[in-house]
Design a protein around this motif. Structure first.
Motif: not given
Length: 158
Positions: A1-23, A146-148
């Protein structure tokens, strides 16, 4: 099966949640220090302790929160939109949670002032929204993929 879309979580995937909370806790502690002379490290500890303690004892859907990664800090800032019954329960519970946390932070730190719990609540929310600390590679990974592929964000509802 070909990949058609890629989904991301935000916290601790794209952003450092603990550091954001600590700050964010640090910013509120700095406010308490500047305006009331409260020790910054003590204020940070009190904020973390009280939010965790109340969340552990009173959160009506704590198991759900633990399963999908909703932290006490997210309960201090999240809107919990959506029709999921657990999100509805959180949405209904967080005003009392926030009030309790910030009232106890003020009491334990010795800070006094008319409307202080509300001010601390609003400050935490405003500061947290400006402190999404990205992982160093997040932007480049998103740009490259995002290019592909179409990309999507699938947050936990907070």
């Amino acid at each position: 099966m070909a990949v058609s879309t890629i989904l991301f979580d935000l916290d601790d995937t794209l952003i450092h949640e603990r550091r954001s909370d600590d700050e964010t806790r640090q910013a509120v502690a700095d406010y308490l220090n500047t305006n009331f002379g409260i020790d910054v490290e003590e204020a940070v500890r009190i904020i973390a302790d009280e939010s965790r303690r109340i969340w552990l004892s009173d959160c009506p859907v704590r198991d759900y929160c633990e399963d999908i990664g909703i932290s006490p800090a997210e309960c201090l800032v999240g809107g919990f939109t959506g029709s999921n019954p657990n999100l509805t329960a959180l949405r209904n519970w967080v005003p009392a949670f926030r009030n309790s946390v910030w009232r106890r932070v003020a009491d334990r730190s010795g800070a006094r002032g008319k409307g202080l719990p509300e001010t601390l609540c609003e400050l935490f929310i405003a500061e947290r929204r400006t402190r999404h600390v990205s992982f160093p590679e997040s932007e480049q990974v998103l740009r490259d993929l995002s290019r592909d592929f179409p990309l999507g964000l699938l947050p936990n509802g907070a």
